[in-house]
Design an enzyme around this catalytic site. Structure first.
Site, PDB file in Angstrom:
ATOM      1  N   ARG A 160     -17.912 -22.815  35.364  1.00 47.73           N
ATOM      2  CA  ARG A 160     -18.163 -24.042  36.127  1.00 47.73           C
ATOM      3  C   ARG A 160     -17.166 -25.105  35.691  1.00 47.73           C
ATOM      4  O   ARG A 160     -17.295 -25.716  34.630  1.00 47.73           O
ATOM      5  CB  ARG A 160     -19.612 -24.478  35.938  1.00 47.73           C
ATOM      6  N   HIS A 252     -27.747 -18.010  42.972  1.00 42.73           N
ATOM      7  CA  HIS A 252     -27.872 -18.975  41.877  1.00 42.73           C
ATOM      8  C   HIS A 252     -27.301 -20.337  42.279  1.00 42.73           C
ATOM      9  O   HIS A 252     -26.712 -21.053  41.476  1.00 42.73           O
ATOM     10  CB  HIS A 252     -27.172 -18.472  40.612  1.00 42.73           C
ATOM     11  N   GLY A 285     -29.482 -23.728  48.339  1.00 41.62           N
ATOM     12  CA  GLY A 285     -29.026 -24.571  49.429  1.00 41.62           C
ATOM     13  C   GLY A 285     -30.080 -25.191  50.310  1.00 41.62           C
ATOM     14  O   GLY A 285     -29.739 -25.946  51.225  1.00 41.62           O
TER      15      GLY A 285
END
Length: 376
Positions: A160, A252, A285
């Site tokens: 990330r 995820h 989402g």
């Protein structure tokens, strides 16, 4: 007035590195963006002239009645957003009548989150220390949790870049409260060229976890077992063969494999492969009641909502999370009625326009003439 408003309110009060930790995805964040784009591509086909004077949002998830087909997703370290962390979020979920998922990396001990009157699910990461893994499950059982969600898509944390660039570390007062003292120390140290949390999880999580471990966990817990993080129908079938009670179709939230398929795109094939042998949930989402309806129409029994819970927590503590869940309930009721569905079961027969296949699809096989069979 909507979850985007809650996110903006949270962004105004969170430190930039925490905001990026919560909001960010892995790699170029293509899957993070793809989740939202794919949901927006799902076009519902409403039915008309049906009695929707009463729209019932309630359903059953993992054998327990809930007020709407929504549960909070497992999100670690919620004290980053609010001093009460998971305690406040769990109280809001209880008020809303939805399951709260307390994670392995909760910043509050699971015993202080679960309560006899609440529906609490425990999310489990498979640890290098197998006995500690099973001890966590025993603690969840003793605390009154009603299900175990085993997350299987994190052999290690995805790269990330927002966290790498910010040098993100946990504040000293925020710890993985369910793990032994000292087990989380690396999460508080800056790591050159890597996220401190990525270093921590690579030290703690077992990349060797396999289907044999899922089968052993099934034997060793009396609680309903859910496998979270599946996208391939073959994996869903394998999970059913292991005796699970549910699967969560999830990438995820775009935080693991960048370039993975959007969860909503993977959902129909997984639901078809499972064929009613266990419950199917969608994660990644979901930002509105319409998104919940989209998931139901494509074969889900319910959804998990993660980041919006953290936004609500940051913006207003327990009241902020309650507002998020109230908005989802109001939006889902509105969407059900406008789509001609009086309840959640009717939503599963709703047709969806599938542009990629050049026609309509419905998640419910064998729909009768009134349900529009034969109009593909």
């Amino acid at each position: 007035m909507c979850l985007d408003d809650v996110e903006r309110a949270a962004a105004a009060v969170l430190p930039a590195d925490v905001r990026d930790f919560v909001a960010g995805g892995s790699g170029a964040e293509s899957t993070l963006a793809g989740n939202r784009a794919a949901l927006d591509r799902v076009r519902l086909v409403p039915r008309v002239l049906r009695d929707v004077s009463e729209c019932d949002t309630s359903t059953t998830l993992l054998g327990r009645p809930v007020s709407l087909p929504v549960a909070t997703a497992p999100v670690g370290y919620q004290k980053l957003a609010h001093p009460e962390g998971e305690r406040a979020a769990a109280r809001a979920a209880l008020r809303a009548g939805v399951p709260f998922t307390v994670g392995t990396l909760s910043s509050v001990p699971l015993e202080e989150v679960a309560s006899p009157e609440a529906v609490t699910w425990f999310q489990l990461y498979w640890l290098r220390d197998r006995e500690l893994t099973f001890d966590l499950v025993r603690r969840a059982e003793d605390a009154g949790c009603s299900a175990v969600l085993l997350t299987v898509d994190v052999p290690w944390m995805g790269r990330r870049l927002r966290d790498v660039r910010s040098g993100f570390t946990l504040p000293r007062e925020v710890v993985a409260a369910n793990l032994a003292v000292g087990a989380h120390s690396s999460a508080h140290r800056a790591a050159a060229g890597a996220s401190a949390l990525a270093t921590h999880t690579s030290e703690a999580f077992a990349a060797s976890v396999s289907w044999a471990d899922v089968a052993e966990l099934r034997r060793r817990t009396r609680l309903p077992l859910v496998v979270k993080g599946l996208l391939d129908p073959a994996d869903a079938v394998r999970a059913v063969e292991c005796g699970v009670d549910g699967v969560v179709v999830s990438n995820h939230g775009g935080r693991q494999l960048d370039g993975a398929v959007a969860s909503i795109e993977a959902l129909p094939a997984v639901a078809a492969a499972v064929a009613g042998r266990c419950q199917v949930l969608l994660d990644s989402g979901v930002r509105s009641g319409v998104d919940v309806l989209r998931a139901l129409a494509l074969g889900a029994d319910g959804v998990l909502v993660g980041r919006p819970v953290v936004w609500g927590l940051a913006a207003g503590g327990e009241r902020g999370v309650a507002r998020v869940l109230d908005l989802l309930r109001d939006e889902l009721r509105d969407a059900l009625g406008l789509a001609g569905c009086a309840d959640v079961a009717a939503a599963r027969g709703l047709r969806v326009w599938d542009g990629s296949a050049g026609g309509f699809r419905t998640a419910r096989a064998g729909a009768g003439e009134d349900e529009g069979a034969g109009e593909r």
